[in-house]
Design a protein around this motif. Structure first.
Motif, PDB file in Angstrom:
ATOM      1  N   UNK A   1      31.699  44.534 -31.206  1.00 31.54           N
ATOM      2  CA  UNK A   1      31.652  43.729 -29.977  1.00 31.54           C
ATOM      3  C   UNK A   1      32.939  43.896 -29.180  1.00 31.54           C
ATOM      4  N   UNK A   2      34.067  43.824 -29.897  1.00 31.35           N
ATOM      5  CA  UNK A   2      35.340  43.966 -29.197  1.00 31.35           C
ATOM      6  C   UNK A   2      35.472  45.347 -28.583  1.00 31.35           C
ATOM      7  N   UNK A   3      35.046  46.376 -29.296  1.00 33.16           N
ATOM      8  CA  UNK A   3      35.082  47.744 -28.763  1.00 33.16           C
ATOM      9  C   UNK A   3      34.206  47.856 -27.512  1.00 33.16           C
ATOM     10  N   UNK A   4      33.023  47.256 -27.572  1.00 28.74           N
ATOM     11  CA  UNK A   4      32.132  47.292 -26.413  1.00 28.74           C
ATOM     12  C   UNK A   4      32.733  46.587 -25.215  1.00 28.74           C
ATOM     13  N   UNK A   5      33.374  45.442 -25.448  1.00 28.67           N
ATOM     14  CA  UNK A   5      33.994  44.699 -24.343  1.00 28.67           C
ATOM     15  C   UNK A   5      35.138  45.501 -23.738  1.00 28.67           C
ATOM     16  N   UNK A   6      35.973  46.099 -24.609  1.00 28.36           N
ATOM     17  CA  UNK A   6      37.091  46.878 -24.092  1.00 28.36           C
ATOM     18  C   UNK A   6      36.608  48.088 -23.296  1.00 28.36           C
ATOM     19  N   UNK A   7      35.585  48.748 -23.790  1.00 28.33           N
ATOM     20  CA  UNK A   7      35.048  49.906 -23.067  1.00 28.33           C
ATOM     21  C   UNK A   7      34.493  49.486 -21.713  1.00 28.33           C
ATOM     22  N   UNK A   8      33.742  48.391 -21.685  1.00 28.48           N
ATOM     23  CA  UNK A   8      33.196  47.893 -20.417  1.00 28.48           C
ATOM     24  C   UNK A   8      34.320  47.526 -19.461  1.00 28.48           C
ATOM     25  N   UNK A   9      35.372  46.878 -19.990  1.00 27.46           N
ATOM     26  CA  UNK A   9      36.490  46.483 -19.129  1.00 27.46           C
ATOM     27  C   UNK A   9      37.192  47.699 -18.535  1.00 27.46           C
ATOM     28  N   UNK A  10      37.350  48.752 -19.346  1.00 27.00           N
ATOM     29  CA  UNK A  10      37.978  49.969 -18.836  1.00 27.00           C
ATOM     30  C   UNK A  10      37.125  50.606 -17.741  1.00 27.00           C
ATOM     31  N   UNK A  11      35.812  50.639 -17.939  1.00 25.80           N
ATOM     32  CA  UNK A  11      34.923  51.194 -16.918  1.00 25.80           C
ATOM     33  C   UNK A  11      35.010  50.385 -15.631  1.00 25.80           C
ATOM     34  N   UNK A  12      34.937  49.060 -15.745  1.00 24.55           N
ATOM     35  CA  UNK A  12      35.011  48.209 -14.557  1.00 24.55           C
ATOM     36  C   UNK A  12      36.365  48.345 -13.863  1.00 24.55           C
ATOM     37  N   UNK A  13      37.446  48.455 -14.647  1.00 27.12           N
ATOM     38  CA  UNK A  13      38.787  48.555 -14.055  1.00 27.12           C
ATOM     39  C   UNK A  13      38.935  49.841 -13.261  1.00 27.12           C
ATOM     40  N   UNK A  14      38.446  50.948 -13.827  1.00 24.66           N
ATOM     41  CA  UNK A  14      38.556  52.234 -13.127  1.00 24.66           C
ATOM     42  C   UNK A  14      37.783  52.206 -11.813  1.00 24.66           C
TER      43      UNK A  14
ATOM     44  N   UNK B   1      29.125  54.716 -14.121  1.00 30.71           N
ATOM     45  CA  UNK B   1      30.004  53.967 -15.040  1.00 30.71           C
ATOM     46  C   UNK B   1      29.887  52.459 -14.865  1.00 30.71           C
ATOM     47  N   UNK B   2      29.627  51.998 -13.636  1.00 32.91           N
ATOM     48  CA  UNK B   2      29.454  50.560 -13.431  1.00 32.91           C
ATOM     49  C   UNK B   2      28.202  50.064 -14.155  1.00 32.91           C
ATOM     50  N   UNK B   3      27.133  50.848 -14.084  1.00 33.21           N
ATOM     51  CA  UNK B   3      25.902  50.477 -14.786  1.00 33.21           C
ATOM     52  C   UNK B   3      26.075  50.513 -16.291  1.00 33.21           C
ATOM     53  N   UNK B   4      26.841  51.501 -16.789  1.00 31.37           N
ATOM     54  CA  UNK B   4      27.105  51.565 -18.232  1.00 31.37           C
ATOM     55  C   UNK B   4      27.924  50.364 -18.684  1.00 31.37           C
ATOM     56  N   UNK B   5      28.883  49.964 -17.854  1.00 27.20           N
ATOM     57  CA  UNK B   5      29.672  48.783 -18.182  1.00 27.20           C
ATOM     58  C   UNK B   5      28.822  47.528 -18.228  1.00 27.20           C
ATOM     59  N   UNK B   6      27.882  47.408 -17.270  1.00 27.46           N
ATOM     60  CA  UNK B   6      26.984  46.255 -17.267  1.00 27.46           C
ATOM     61  C   UNK B   6      26.131  46.227 -18.527  1.00 27.46           C
ATOM     62  N   UNK B   7      25.630  47.382 -18.951  1.00 30.07           N
ATOM     63  CA  UNK B   7      24.814  47.442 -20.169  1.00 30.07           C
ATOM     64  C   UNK B   7      25.626  46.993 -21.382  1.00 30.07           C
ATOM     65  N   UNK B   8      26.887  47.439 -21.459  1.00 27.34           N
ATOM     66  CA  UNK B   8      27.735  47.023 -22.577  1.00 27.34           C
ATOM     67  C   UNK B   8      28.031  45.530 -22.524  1.00 27.34           C
ATOM     68  N   UNK B   9      28.276  45.019 -21.313  1.00 25.68           N
ATOM     69  CA  UNK B   9      28.542  43.581 -21.183  1.00 25.68           C
ATOM     70  C   UNK B   9      27.348  42.756 -21.632  1.00 25.68           C
ATOM     71  N   UNK B  10      26.146  43.202 -21.317  1.00 25.63           N
ATOM     72  CA  UNK B  10      24.945  42.477 -21.733  1.00 25.63           C
ATOM     73  C   UNK B  10      24.738  42.574 -23.239  1.00 25.63           C
ATOM     74  N   UNK B  11      24.966  43.794 -23.792  1.00 20.51           N
ATOM     75  CA  UNK B  11      24.767  43.979 -25.228  1.00 20.51           C
ATOM     76  C   UNK B  11      25.754  43.154 -26.049  1.00 20.51           C
ATOM     77  N   UNK B  12      26.960  43.009 -25.548  1.00 22.87           N
ATOM     78  CA  UNK B  12      27.990  42.264 -26.278  1.00 22.87           C
ATOM     79  C   UNK B  12      28.047  40.790 -25.862  1.00 22.87           C
TER      80      UNK B  12
END
Length: 315
Positions: free
Chosen positions: A4-17, A48-59
């Motif tokens: 979960x933490x890995x997914x959140x960090x990955x989503x945050x990096x995608x959203x930040x970029x 990448x924004x859509x991938x981040x959203x998917x990770x945010x929902x999954x986590x």
């Protein structure tokens, strides 16, 4: 680290970029490398924004879903065509077909000759037309296009304007690569022609890119009420502030007027699936555009742009 933490960090990096790029777009600045390069592909930041959203929902990272909604909303807003979309309603005084093509160091000269013979444009703007390309065009097309203006040069520095209509000399724009100008007599109406080919936004050369786009903006602003066609490889899209400054002078993007404002022209290898529209035909407010087509030529990394224009009188 938990999944979960890995997914959140990955989503945050995608959203930040994506947020950095969107922040520059929102602030009307092109920023520093790699922002200008990424801005050219702004619509594809949806991935990448859509991938981040998917990770945010999954986590079940609910603040991330809000961040995603803001990012996706801004992307949707900026993907809409920029600039004036209205067309004149006065009577048509003259029509002309315009073609612009970057032939990549002259390699696509033969393919361009074939396309010109098939499509029969009235005016042809050719970028990266080195000495051999210039000679090929003179040898193959001078019968149908007796009028020309050029900046002769090697590699990417050569440029040529071919015309069926008589041309009078006009000052070009001094730049790293050739940008010749002319005044065409289009069935009794003077039309200012200007080829555009500023430097690309290469790392370490952004100042040159901005300065040369600024020269194009100054040209557009100084054209006044004269019918004007500014065409070529701008090495910039509507998502670059330096290009929007040109549109803000009142010029219209002919592809946008014809309903093709987001069709990619570069790189040809991946277009139209993925790419950026950096080749443009910009026209003054007294022109309408009836059609825009993108031609795939062999041996160049750019698609050619062919537009049918009509010059209107006062409404």
């Amino acid at each position: 680290m938990t999944r979960r933490r890995l997914g959140i960090r990955t989503a945050a990096l995608l959203f930040a970029a994506v947020s950095v790029v969107l922040g520059c777009r929102l602030a009307d600045t092109d920023g520093v490398t790699p922002v200008p390069q990424l801005l050219a592909f702004l619509p594809w930041l949806l991935a990448p924004a859509g991938a981040g959203l998917a990770l945010a929902l999954l986590t079940r990272w609910w603040p991330g879903t809000i961040w995603a909604a803001v990012v996706l909303g801004l992307l949707a807003w900026f993907i809409a065509p920029y600039g004036h979309g209205d067309e004149p309603d006065g009577r048509v005084l003259a029509s002309l077909r315009v073609l612009t093509s970057n032939v990549e160091f002259g390699r696509a000269a033969d393919a361009l000759v074939t396309a010109v013979r098939e499509e029969r444009p009235d005016v042809v703007f050719v970028e990266e037309c080195e000495y051999g390309c210039s000679a090929t065009l003179r040898r193959s097309l001078s019968g149908d296009y007796p009028y020309r203006r050029s900046v002769e040069g090697a590699g990417s520095t050569g440029s040529v304007v071919l015309s069926r209509f008589p041309l009078k000399p006009a000052a070009g724009i001094p730049a790293t690569m050739g940008m010749p100008g002319a005044v065409a007599d289009v069935r009794g109406h003077a039309v200012r022609l200007q080829l555009a080919h500023p430097m690309p936004p290469l790392p370490g050369q952004l100042d040159v890119w901005r300065r040369e786009l600024g020269k194009l903006r100054d040209f557009a602003a100084s054209a006044g009420a004269a019918p004007t066609v500014l065409a070529g490889d701008f090495n910039a899209s509507q998502d670059h502030a330096a290009f929007r400054a040109i549109l803000d002078t009142g010029l219209r993007d002919a592809a946008r007027l014809a309903g093709s404002g987001r069709t990619p022209t570069w790189p040809a290898r991946t277009a139209p699936a993925i790419g950026a529209q950096i080749d443009h035909v910009l026209v003054s407010a007294d022109f309408s555009a009836g059609d825009a087509r993108f031609l795939d030529l062999a041996d160049t990394d750019h698609r050619a742009l062919l537009v049918d224009l009509a010059l209107h009188g006062a409404g």
